[in-house]
Design a protein around this motif. Structure first.
Motif, PDB file in Angstrom:
ATOM      1  N   TRP A 197       0.883  -1.170   0.000  1.00  0.00           N
ATOM      2  CA  TRP A 197       0.000   0.000   0.000  1.00  0.00           C
ATOM      3  C   TRP A 197       0.914   1.210   0.000  1.00  0.00           C
ATOM      4  O   TRP A 197       1.739   1.393   0.899  1.00  0.00           O
ATOM      5  N   ASN A 198       0.800   2.037  -1.042  1.00  0.00           N
ATOM      6  CA  ASN A 198       1.726   3.163  -1.167  1.00  0.00           C
ATOM      7  C   ASN A 198       0.990   4.452  -1.462  1.00  0.00           C
ATOM      8  O   ASN A 198       0.156   4.524  -2.363  1.00  0.00           O
ATOM      9  N   ASN A 199       1.312   5.481  -0.685  1.00  0.00           N
ATOM     10  CA  ASN A 199       0.861   6.833  -1.000  1.00  0.00           C
ATOM     11  C   ASN A 199       2.022   7.820  -0.882  1.00  0.00           C
ATOM     12  O   ASN A 199       1.829   9.013  -0.738  1.00  0.00           O
ATOM     13  N   GLY A 200       3.241   7.244  -0.940  1.00  0.00           N
ATOM     14  CA  GLY A 200       4.453   8.054  -0.906  1.00  0.00           C
ATOM     15  C   GLY A 200       5.294   7.752  -2.125  1.00  0.00           C
ATOM     16  O   GLY A 200       4.826   7.862  -3.256  1.00  0.00           O
ATOM     17  N   ASN A 201       6.556   7.363  -1.895  1.00  0.00           N
ATOM     18  CA  ASN A 201       7.473   7.028  -2.989  1.00  0.00           C
ATOM     19  C   ASN A 201       8.057   5.642  -2.747  1.00  0.00           C
ATOM     20  O   ASN A 201       8.613   5.374  -1.673  1.00  0.00           O
ATOM     21  N   PHE A 202       7.925   4.781  -3.751  1.00  0.00           N
ATOM     22  CA  PHE A 202       8.408   3.401  -3.643  1.00  0.00           C
ATOM     23  C   PHE A 202       9.239   3.110  -4.881  1.00  0.00           C
ATOM     24  O   PHE A 202       8.746   3.188  -6.003  1.00  0.00           O
ATOM     25  N   HIS A 203      10.525   2.765  -4.687  1.00  0.00           N
ATOM     26  CA  HIS A 203      11.460   2.647  -5.807  1.00  0.00           C
ATOM     27  C   HIS A 203      12.281   1.367  -5.660  1.00  0.00           C
ATOM     28  O   HIS A 203      12.973   1.178  -4.661  1.00  0.00           O
ATOM     29  N   VAL A 204      12.197   0.491  -6.679  1.00  0.00           N
ATOM     30  CA  VAL A 204      13.012  -0.720  -6.718  1.00  0.00           C
ATOM     31  C   VAL A 204      14.039  -0.552  -7.834  1.00  0.00           C
ATOM     32  O   VAL A 204      13.677  -0.389  -9.000  1.00  0.00           O
ATOM     33  N   PHE A 205      15.322  -0.621  -7.482  1.00  0.00           N
ATOM     34  CA  PHE A 205      16.388  -0.408  -8.453  1.00  0.00           C
ATOM     35  C   PHE A 205      16.686  -1.680  -9.244  1.00  0.00           C
ATOM     36  O   PHE A 205      17.212  -1.618 -10.353  1.00  0.00           O
ATOM     37  N   GLY A 206      16.399  -2.845  -8.682  1.00  0.00           N
ATOM     38  CA  GLY A 206      16.624  -4.112  -9.365  1.00  0.00           C
ATOM     39  C   GLY A 206      15.340  -4.647  -9.969  1.00  0.00           C
ATOM     40  O   GLY A 206      14.413  -3.909 -10.279  1.00  0.00           O
ATOM     41  N   SER A 207      15.274  -5.965 -10.138  1.00  0.00           N
ATOM     42  CA  SER A 207      14.076  -6.601 -10.681  1.00  0.00           C
ATOM     43  C   SER A 207      13.064  -6.845  -9.565  1.00  0.00           C
ATOM     44  O   SER A 207      13.413  -6.925  -8.385  1.00  0.00           O
ATOM     45  N   SER A 208      11.798  -6.981  -9.957  1.00  0.00           N
ATOM     46  CA  SER A 208      10.717  -7.188  -8.995  1.00  0.00           C
ATOM     47  C   SER A 208       9.942  -8.448  -9.373  1.00  0.00           C
ATOM     48  O   SER A 208       9.554  -8.616 -10.535  1.00  0.00           O
ATOM     49  N   THR A 209       9.711  -9.321  -8.378  1.00  0.00           N
ATOM     50  CA  THR A 209       8.959 -10.560  -8.587  1.00  0.00           C
ATOM     51  C   THR A 209       7.921 -10.674  -7.489  1.00  0.00           C
ATOM     52  O   THR A 209       8.272 -10.700  -6.301  1.00  0.00           O
ATOM     53  N   MET A 210       6.652 -10.760  -7.878  1.00  0.00           N
ATOM     54  CA  MET A 210       5.573 -10.829  -6.893  1.00  0.00           C
ATOM     55  C   MET A 210       4.658 -11.991  -7.251  1.00  0.00           C
ATOM     56  O   MET A 210       3.983 -11.973  -8.279  1.00  0.00           O
ATOM     57  N   ARG A 211       4.647 -13.020  -6.408  1.00  0.00           N
ATOM     58  CA  ARG A 211       3.833 -14.219  -6.638  1.00  0.00           C
ATOM     59  C   ARG A 211       2.832 -14.404  -5.507  1.00  0.00           C
ATOM     60  O   ARG A 211       3.170 -14.279  -4.330  1.00  0.00           O
ATOM     61  N   GLN A 212       1.611 -14.692  -5.895  1.00  0.00           N
ATOM     62  CA  GLN A 212       0.547 -15.029  -4.952  1.00  0.00           C
ATOM     63  C   GLN A 212       0.341 -13.948  -3.890  1.00  0.00           C
ATOM     64  O   GLN A 212       0.272 -14.231  -2.691  1.00  0.00           O
ATOM     65  N   CYS A 213       0.272 -12.709  -4.345  1.00  0.00           N
ATOM     66  CA  CYS A 213      -0.209 -11.630  -3.481  1.00  0.00           C
ATOM     67  C   CYS A 213      -1.731 -11.640  -3.550  1.00  0.00           C
ATOM     68  O   CYS A 213      -2.305 -11.662  -4.639  1.00  0.00           O
TER      69      CYS A 213
END
Length: 333
Positions: A197-213
């Motif tokens: 849950w984001n209402n600010g700043n969210f930054h991923v510099f590498g790769s992102s993997t999201m399973r079964q959220c």
């Protein structure tokens, strides 16, 4: 300063001391002061010289490695230090017995991680203008294997975000890769964002993997965003693509099994959205009125089996200069 007084006055130095002792053991041939005959140097002088060399080398190792902070090894360590230190070292996987939220409020915290450090039963709330930075990759997992039978116990009653809740004017940076597996929220209330849950700043510099959220919250106006809810003031950047699969937002009224975006999202690189389901629409992405969702030029995006209108756009959807593959029941509207 004599060797027996190296401390130690702050737990920040405990990890450095151990690091330097290992350094001494490896490079022992260089530290032969005690082998000097007494006719060349008095014993007290030898002690002083050895102490000086150890102290000098100790701080040299710190300077070269750039490592600072307290080592975290257990959930109790996180309880003890998360609100009292500006830098922490997370080099071990940590599991909390009970699902635990750690709050970073109004201050800056850097957590140095090793590759693929894993946290289980742990969630962060970053609020009141705080900044949380992970120095390398980080993985969030459920403490138990989630099944259809036990998801009521596995998913947690929180106000949003099973891994991260980021408030307005607050920041999260992950300087390596980011991964979540079997993270979700479940509540009788309408909470949003199964993993983030984001209402600010969210930054991923590498790769992102999201399973079964998963987001199983709410009733008539269900929780939004099976994986991610991004609010009107939220900005999210993913620099090396997004792989999102088997996510869902299943209660009545929910939109966006992957993203429910009301703010701004920018994704670079190759991304894949697969096996996603929302009860109302936006199997992969719901982009709300006035919101901006952009895939950068030269990106490759694959949508596979994203049911219930895979992409619903009521805002600005940037798809220019990219390659899109739509497979098996995926629609873009």
């Amino acid at each position: 300063m004599p060797l027996n007084r190296i401390k130690i006055m702050d737990k920040n130095f405990e990890s450095y001391y151990g690091l330097f002792i290992n350094f001494i053991c490896v490079y022992k041939p260089f530290f032969r002061v005690y082998d000097l005959p007494n006719r060349f140097i008095h014993q007290n002088q030898k002690s002083f010289i050895m102490s000086y060399m150890i102290n000098f080398g100790f701080f040299l190792v710190i300077s070269i490695t750039g490592i600072t902070g307290i080592d975290l090894k257990t959930c109790n360590d996180m309880h003890d230090y998360i609100n009292t230190s500006k830098e922490l070292n997370l080099i071990h996987d940590i599991t909390c017995d009970q699902f635990t939220t750690f709050t970073v409020s109004g201050y800056d915290l850097t957590i140095h991680t090793s590759k693929s450090t894993t946290l289980r039963n742990i969630r962060f709330e970053v609020i009141d203008g705080a900044s949380l930075t992970f120095g390398d990759s980080i993985v969030f997992r459920n403490a138990i294997e989630v099944t259809n039978e036990n998801n009521a116990q596995a998913f947690h009653d929180v106000r949003g975000g099973g891994a991260f809740y980021v408030g307005e004017n607050s920041n999260v940076k992950i300087r390596g890769d980011f991964e979540t597996y079997q993270i979700g929220i479940g509540s009788e209330y309408n909470t949003d964002g199964g993993c983030i849950w984001n209402n600010g700043n969210f930054h991923v510099f590498g790769s992102s993997t999201m399973r079964q959220c998963d987001n199983t919250s709410g009733e008539s106006n269900g929780g939004k965003g099976g994986a991610i809810f991004n609010g009107v003031n939220g900005t999210m950047k993913f620099d090396k693509g997004m792989s999102m699969s088997e996510t869902s937002s299943t209660d009545d009224g929910s939109l966006g099994a992957g993203f429910h975006n009301l703010g701004r999202v920018i994704i670079k690189g190759t991304s894949k959205f697969s096996e996603m389901h929302s009860s109302v629409g936006g199997g992969a992405i719901y982009n709300g009125e006035g919101a901006v969702f952009k895939f950068r030029s030269d990106s490759v995006v694959l949508f596979n089996r994203c049911a219930d209108e895979g992409v619903i756009n009521d805002g600005v959807l940037g798809l220019y200069g990219i390659t899109i593959f739509l497979e098996d029941r995926t629609e873009v509207n």
